[in-house]
Design a protein around this motif. Structure first.
Motif, PDB file in Angstrom:
ATOM      1  N   MET A  36      10.261 -38.486 -62.153  1.00 48.26           N
ATOM      2  CA  MET A  36       9.853 -37.137 -61.787  1.00 48.26           C
ATOM      3  C   MET A  36      10.386 -36.115 -62.792  1.00 48.26           C
ATOM      4  O   MET A  36       9.692 -35.161 -63.166  1.00 48.26           O
ATOM      5  CB  MET A  36      10.314 -36.836 -60.364  1.00 48.26           C
ATOM      6  CG  MET A  36       9.538 -37.661 -59.329  1.00 48.26           C
ATOM      7  SD  MET A  36      10.306 -37.770 -57.681  1.00 48.26           S
ATOM      8  CE  MET A  36       9.987 -36.127 -57.041  1.00 48.26           C
ATOM      9  N   SER A  40       7.995 -33.842 -65.314  1.00 48.80           N
ATOM     10  CA  SER A  40       8.130 -32.390 -65.336  1.00 48.80           C
ATOM     11  C   SER A  40       8.497 -31.876 -66.721  1.00 48.80           C
ATOM     12  O   SER A  40       7.841 -30.966 -67.253  1.00 48.80           O
ATOM     13  CB  SER A  40       9.188 -31.956 -64.327  1.00 48.80           C
ATOM     14  OG  SER A  40       9.385 -30.554 -64.373  1.00 48.80           O
ATOM     15  N   TRP A  49       7.972 -31.225 -55.726  1.00 49.60           N
ATOM     16  CA  TRP A  49       9.073 -32.208 -55.723  1.00 49.60           C
ATOM     17  C   TRP A  49       9.748 -32.179 -54.359  1.00 49.60           C
ATOM     18  O   TRP A  49      10.221 -31.150 -53.903  1.00 49.60           O
ATOM     19  CB  TRP A  49      10.061 -31.839 -56.815  1.00 49.60           C
ATOM     20  CG  TRP A  49      11.279 -32.714 -56.945  1.00 49.60           C
ATOM     21  CD1 TRP A  49      12.154 -33.087 -55.968  1.00 49.60           C
ATOM     22  CD2 TRP A  49      11.776 -33.291 -58.165  1.00 49.60           C
ATOM     23  NE1 TRP A  49      13.154 -33.870 -56.470  1.00 49.60           N
ATOM     24  CE2 TRP A  49      12.950 -34.011 -57.817  1.00 49.60           C
ATOM     25  CE3 TRP A  49      11.345 -33.277 -59.487  1.00 49.60           C
ATOM     26  CZ2 TRP A  49      13.696 -34.692 -58.768  1.00 49.60           C
ATOM     27  CZ3 TRP A  49      12.092 -33.958 -60.425  1.00 49.60           C
ATOM     28  CH2 TRP A  49      13.252 -34.663 -60.079  1.00 49.60           C
ATOM     29  N   SER A  51      12.343 -34.954 -51.815  1.00 47.75           N
ATOM     30  CA  SER A  51      13.089 -36.209 -51.880  1.00 47.75           C
ATOM     31  C   SER A  51      13.807 -36.500 -50.579  1.00 47.75           C
ATOM     32  O   SER A  51      13.891 -35.661 -49.681  1.00 47.75           O
ATOM     33  CB  SER A  51      14.106 -36.163 -53.024  1.00 47.75           C
ATOM     34  OG  SER A  51      15.215 -35.368 -52.663  1.00 47.75           O
ATOM     35  N   PRO A  60      14.161 -29.326 -62.264  1.00 45.49           N
ATOM     36  CA  PRO A  60      14.249 -30.639 -62.917  1.00 45.49           C
ATOM     37  C   PRO A  60      15.213 -30.677 -64.099  1.00 45.49           C
ATOM     38  O   PRO A  60      15.808 -31.714 -64.375  1.00 45.49           O
ATOM     39  CB  PRO A  60      12.806 -30.895 -63.375  1.00 45.49           C
ATOM     40  CG  PRO A  60      11.964 -30.068 -62.463  1.00 45.49           C
ATOM     41  CD  PRO A  60      12.779 -28.837 -62.196  1.00 45.49           C
ATOM     42  N   GLU A  75      20.235 -32.826 -57.074  1.00 46.03           N
ATOM     43  CA  GLU A  75      18.981 -32.094 -57.292  1.00 46.03           C
ATOM     44  C   GLU A  75      19.204 -30.625 -56.920  1.00 46.03           C
ATOM     45  O   GLU A  75      18.755 -30.152 -55.875  1.00 46.03           O
ATOM     46  CB  GLU A  75      17.853 -32.724 -56.471  1.00 46.03           C
ATOM     47  CG  GLU A  75      17.566 -34.165 -56.874  1.00 46.03           C
ATOM     48  CD  GLU A  75      16.455 -34.825 -56.064  1.00 46.03           C
ATOM     49  OE1 GLU A  75      15.865 -34.153 -55.195  1.00 46.03           O
ATOM     50  OE2 GLU A  75      16.182 -36.012 -56.314  1.00 46.03           O
TER      51      GLU A  75
END
Length: 249
Positions: A36, A40, A49, A51, A60, A75
């Motif tokens: 991912m 990106s 996005w 998760s 990202p 993240e």
């Protein structure tokens, strides 16, 4: 530094992410997480996005690989959190476009086993289980499966069906397998070899299965090694090389 099979798997997986896709990764999913990031930052794809850490739309460029992809701190700078229950509800409404799933076994009909090796009553190995795989597998529009390319994984018939592949194939839903040697797409006519990794022969791809029949068409692509910019993105996100500890080398 040259790219390794794990890096090429990440690139292979990331190439299936398109603009406007709603993409989700789960637990123990460092390769999907890096895919991912790759989609990106390198492919410049604009996608949603989400998760298992419930992080929604993180930055990202700030994602850092951790021992657990369930760690929300890996993240950061997200715009909010969406619970797993709410995310699964979106799947029922047809709003999730792509998911990644690892497989302990996968067979000709795209059935996935994450439950047991051997019989359910007297298993040789108890696996972690599929969580919500049985529910999600027939619904998500694009499913990118990843696994090690070896006979105990690519089989004619799985020991236990955790995720029912026939339901996907009958609907014509995109179902692909990225291994550390090849890209395979599942169709109503069976698995189809689409591409091989650098230095991997077609005969090697075919031989390293346990009865799975892989169809060969006239056009087989060759997946390219990563260039320095692609590798830099992965190394910045995973400076400790945790991705290489998954055993795909």
């Amino acid at each position: 530094m040259s790219s390794r099979p794990t890096d090429i798997m990440i690139k292979c997986m990331g190439n299936f992410i398109e603009d406007n896709d709603y993409v989700y990764h789960g637990l123990n999913s460092i390769l999907p997480q890096l895919s991912m990031v790759y989609a990106s930052l390198y492919l410049k794809k604009d996608f949603v996005w989400h998760s298992v850490s419930e992080s929604f739309m993180p930055d990202p460029s700030q994602v850092k690989a951790n021992f657990s992809t369930g760690d929300p701190y890996s993240e950061p700078n997200n715009i909010g959190f969406v619970s797993a229950i709410e995310g699964d509800d979106l799947v029922a409404k047809g709003k999730r476009d792509l998911m990644f799933f690892g497989a302990a076994q996968i067979d000709e009909n795209a059935n996935i086993n994450l439950t047991v090796i051997g019989t359910y009553e007297t298993p040789k190995v108890k696996l972690p289980g599929g969580a919500v795989l049985a529910y999600l597998y027939p619904l998500v529009k694009k499913m990118v499966i990843y696994a090690k390319h070896e006979p105990r994984v690519l089989v004619k018939k799985v020991d236990f069906i955790t995720g029912y592949g026939k339901a996907r194939l009958e609907k014509g839903l995109k179902t692909v397998l990225c291994t550390n040697k090849a890209l395979i797409e599942f169709t109503k006519d069976g698995p189809m070899l689409k591409a091989v990794f650098p230095g991997v022969s077609i005969s090697e791809v075919i031989s390293l299965t346990s009865g799975m029949h892989i169809n060969i068409n006239n056009k087989i692509d060759f997946l390219k090694p990563l260039n320095p910019e692609e590798l830099k993105i992965l190394n910045n996100t995973d400076p400790s090389g945790l991705r290489y500890e998954k055993g795909y080398e």
